[in-house]
Design a protein around this motif. Structure first.
Motif, PDB file in Angstrom:
ATOM      1  N   SER A 133      70.827   9.502  74.084  1.00 46.87           N
ATOM      2  CA  SER A 133      70.454  10.709  73.354  1.00 46.87           C
ATOM      3  C   SER A 133      69.113  10.475  72.668  1.00 46.87           C
ATOM      4  N   PHE A 134      68.190  11.405  72.878  1.00 42.10           N
ATOM      5  CA  PHE A 134      66.866  11.318  72.269  1.00 42.10           C
ATOM      6  C   PHE A 134      66.610  12.530  71.388  1.00 42.10           C
ATOM      7  N   GLY A 135      65.797  12.320  70.363  1.00 40.37           N
ATOM      8  CA  GLY A 135      65.280  13.403  69.556  1.00 40.37           C
ATOM      9  C   GLY A 135      63.766  13.389  69.657  1.00 40.37           C
ATOM     10  N   LEU A 136      63.132  14.426  69.153  1.00 40.16           N
ATOM     11  CA  LEU A 136      61.678  14.532  69.172  1.00 40.16           C
ATOM     12  C   LEU A 136      61.204  14.850  67.767  1.00 40.16           C
ATOM     13  N   SER A 137      60.431  13.935  67.196  1.00 44.03           N
ATOM     14  CA  SER A 137      59.858  14.139  65.871  1.00 44.03           C
ATOM     15  C   SER A 137      58.455  14.710  66.038  1.00 44.03           C
ATOM     16  N   VAL A 138      58.190  15.830  65.365  1.00 42.26           N
ATOM     17  CA  VAL A 138      56.878  16.485  65.429  1.00 42.26           C
ATOM     18  C   VAL A 138      56.384  16.638  63.993  1.00 42.26           C
ATOM     19  N   THR A 139      55.371  15.858  63.618  1.00 46.94           N
ATOM     20  CA  THR A 139      54.883  15.852  62.238  1.00 46.94           C
ATOM     21  C   THR A 139      53.361  15.834  62.207  1.00 46.94           C
ATOM     22  N   LEU A 140      52.812  16.058  61.011  1.00 43.67           N
ATOM     23  CA  LEU A 140      51.388  15.900  60.770  1.00 43.67           C
ATOM     24  C   LEU A 140      51.145  14.517  60.188  1.00 43.67           C
ATOM     25  N   ALA A 141      49.912  14.047  60.278  1.00 44.33           N
ATOM     26  CA  ALA A 141      49.599  12.694  59.837  1.00 44.33           C
ATOM     27  C   ALA A 141      49.866  12.485  58.355  1.00 44.33           C
ATOM     28  N   ASP A 142      49.655  13.511  57.536  1.00 41.28           N
ATOM     29  CA  ASP A 142      49.782  13.361  56.092  1.00 41.28           C
ATOM     30  C   ASP A 142      51.072  13.958  55.548  1.00 41.28           C
ATOM     31  N   SER A 143      52.068  14.180  56.416  1.00 41.91           N
ATOM     32  CA  SER A 143      53.306  14.795  55.958  1.00 41.91           C
ATOM     33  C   SER A 143      54.470  14.343  56.829  1.00 41.91           C
ATOM     34  N   GLU A 144      55.648  14.259  56.233  1.00 43.13           N
ATOM     35  CA  GLU A 144      56.849  13.936  56.976  1.00 43.13           C
ATOM     36  C   GLU A 144      57.647  15.181  57.352  1.00 43.13           C
ATOM     37  N   GLN A 145      57.161  16.329  56.926  1.00 48.12           N
ATOM     38  CA  GLN A 145      57.853  17.573  57.222  1.00 48.12           C
ATOM     39  C   GLN A 145      57.757  17.899  58.712  1.00 48.12           C
ATOM     40  N   GLY A 146      58.885  18.228  59.300  1.00 47.68           N
ATOM     41  CA  GLY A 146      58.916  18.515  60.718  1.00 47.68           C
ATOM     42  C   GLY A 146      58.273  19.847  61.053  1.00 47.68           C
ATOM     43  N   LEU A 147      57.704  19.921  62.249  1.00 49.06           N
ATOM     44  CA  LEU A 147      57.071  21.144  62.731  1.00 49.06           C
ATOM     45  C   LEU A 147      57.827  21.665  63.936  1.00 49.06           C
ATOM     46  N   GLY A 148      57.642  22.938  64.214  1.00 48.42           N
ATOM     47  CA  GLY A 148      58.139  23.514  65.453  1.00 48.42           C
ATOM     48  C   GLY A 148      59.583  23.992  65.386  1.00 48.42           C
ATOM     49  N   ASP A 149      59.938  24.754  66.405  1.00 43.94           N
ATOM     50  CA  ASP A 149      61.288  25.273  66.584  1.00 43.94           C
ATOM     51  C   ASP A 149      61.977  24.386  67.606  1.00 43.94           C
ATOM     52  N   ALA A 150      62.899  23.540  67.126  1.00 44.97           N
ATOM     53  CA  ALA A 150      63.493  22.510  67.981  1.00 44.97           C
ATOM     54  C   ALA A 150      64.749  23.004  68.684  1.00 44.97           C
ATOM     55  N   THR A 151      64.967  22.487  69.894  1.00 46.75           N
ATOM     56  CA  THR A 151      66.194  22.730  70.650  1.00 46.75           C
ATOM     57  C   THR A 151      66.715  21.390  71.145  1.00 46.75           C
ATOM     58  N   ASP A 152      67.909  21.034  70.703  1.00 41.57           N
ATOM     59  CA  ASP A 152      68.533  19.778  71.092  1.00 41.57           C
ATOM     60  C   ASP A 152      69.517  20.037  72.225  1.00 41.57           C
ATOM     61  N   ALA A 153      69.126  19.663  73.433  1.00 39.33           N
ATOM     62  CA  ALA A 153      69.991  19.810  74.597  1.00 39.33           C
ATOM     63  C   ALA A 153      70.251  18.435  75.203  1.00 39.33           C
ATOM     64  N   SER A 154      70.553  17.471  74.330  1.00 38.17           N
ATOM     65  CA  SER A 154      70.763  16.097  74.797  1.00 38.17           C
ATOM     66  C   SER A 154      71.885  15.997  75.809  1.00 38.17           C
ATOM     67  N   ALA A 155      72.858  16.898  75.718  1.00 36.31           N
ATOM     68  CA  ALA A 155      73.987  16.852  76.649  1.00 36.31           C
ATOM     69  C   ALA A 155      73.544  17.006  78.093  1.00 36.31           C
ATOM     70  N   VAL A 156      72.370  17.597  78.299  1.00 30.99           N
ATOM     71  CA  VAL A 156      71.849  17.746  79.657  1.00 30.99           C
ATOM     72  C   VAL A 156      70.497  17.047  79.800  1.00 30.99           C
ATOM     73  N   GLY A 157      70.211  16.098  78.893  1.00 35.36           N
ATOM     74  CA  GLY A 157      69.005  15.280  79.030  1.00 35.36           C
ATOM     75  C   GLY A 157      67.712  15.971  78.694  1.00 35.36           C
ATOM     76  N   LEU A 158      67.703  16.768  77.615  1.00 35.41           N
ATOM     77  CA  LEU A 158      66.484  17.505  77.252  1.00 35.41           C
ATOM     78  C   LEU A 158      66.420  17.715  75.744  1.00 35.41           C
ATOM     79  N   TYR A 159      65.215  17.612  75.200  1.00 32.25           N
ATOM     80  CA  TYR A 159      64.939  17.975  73.810  1.00 32.25           C
ATOM     81  C   TYR A 159      63.577  18.669  73.809  1.00 32.25           C
ATOM     82  N   ALA A 160      63.482  19.795  73.112  1.00 34.62           N
ATOM     83  CA  ALA A 160      62.251  20.581  73.150  1.00 34.62           C
ATOM     84  C   ALA A 160      61.861  21.048  71.763  1.00 34.62           C
ATOM     85  N   SER A 161      60.576  21.297  71.593  1.00 34.88           N
ATOM     86  CA  SER A 161      60.064  21.874  70.349  1.00 34.88           C
ATOM     87  C   SER A 161      58.942  22.842  70.694  1.00 34.88           C
TER      88      SER A 161
END
Length: 249
Positions: free
Chosen positions: A164-192
């Protein structure tokens, strides 16, 4: 161990002796074998197993999406897209865990691969009109309705469904996540899905959410950009080193 050492046929025989009496969905060994075959790119055995699963439960969208993965791996991309359309067009409840959205995202990834790596005609077949083929694929991509406006869709896919993988999308000066994430790990996919402004500044990191492995794990990164008029795609394979849990993309 046999599979990792390159002894595929012996690995198949060994596991088949263990699970020959098990229906794929009826026992953990059988269920694990199905994901194992797909994870090792043994697409035809995986296809047969997932075909059986969909026959046992025609309403299980995960079975159909995994069957699509096996079909595409075996070179039948058109069949994979057809199966994903079947799932995308079924009844369901909207949301991030909606298999219909997972199906559309997987189709977007497959079309991006076709755009990034145009198919070459086989010997004896007529030449393909590249411009016309590209335009047709882009129409199909637009019809998936994965964009609500200009933006960039980041899709990470993998075949070893036991991981199972996740995708972290951040800016260099912030830990706040960006984007609209979709976790489809059950079928081998993660998207933002990102705005174009955020996409230009974002740092992407793939994160392993299962136990670290003693072998490298293969993923595919898809960057699909829609500027309101046209699509641009970039597709590249990436590898998470053995015993690692994070990979900058």
């Amino acid at each position: 161990m046999l599979a990792r050492a390159g002894h595929a046929e012996e690995a198949v025989r060994t596991y088949s002796r263990r699970s020959s009496s098990s229906i794929p969905t009826a026992s953990p060994p059988g269920a694990y074998w199905v994901t194992f075959t797909l994870g090792h790119s043994w697409y035809e055995p995986a296809y047969r197993q997932y075909k059986t699963i969909t026959e046992l439960d025609e309403k299980d969208p995960l079975g159909w999406l995994r069957l699509a993965a096996a079909a595409a791996g075996g070179g039948r991309v058109d069949e994979a897209l057809r199966l994903e359309r079947k799932v995308a067009g079924a009844q369901g409840t909207p949301g991030r865990n909606d298999p219909r959205r997972w199906a559309r995202l997987w189709s977007a990834a497959r079309i991006a691969r076709l755009l990034a790596n145009p198919e070459k005609p086989k010997p004896g077949q007529p030449a393909v009109d590249g411009a016309r083929r590209s335009a047709s694929l882009k129409r199909e991509l637009k019809e998936l309705s994965v964009f609500s406006g200009p933006g960039r869709l980041v899709v990470v896919t993998w075949q070893e469904l036991s991981e199972s993988f996740g995708l972290s999308v951040t800016l260099a000066d912030s830990e706040q996540g960006l984007g609209d994430a979709t976790d489809a790990s059950a079928v081998g996919l993660y998207a933002s899905l990102l705005t174009l402004g955020d996409a230009e500044r974002a740092h992407l990191t793939a994160q392993l959410r299962t136990e670290p492995r003693d072998h490298e794990l293969q993923l595919t990164l898809h960057l699909i950009t829609w500027n309101g008029k046209d699509f641009q795609v970039e597709v590249r394979p990436v590898k998470l080193p053995a015993r690692s849990t994070e990979l900058a993309l």
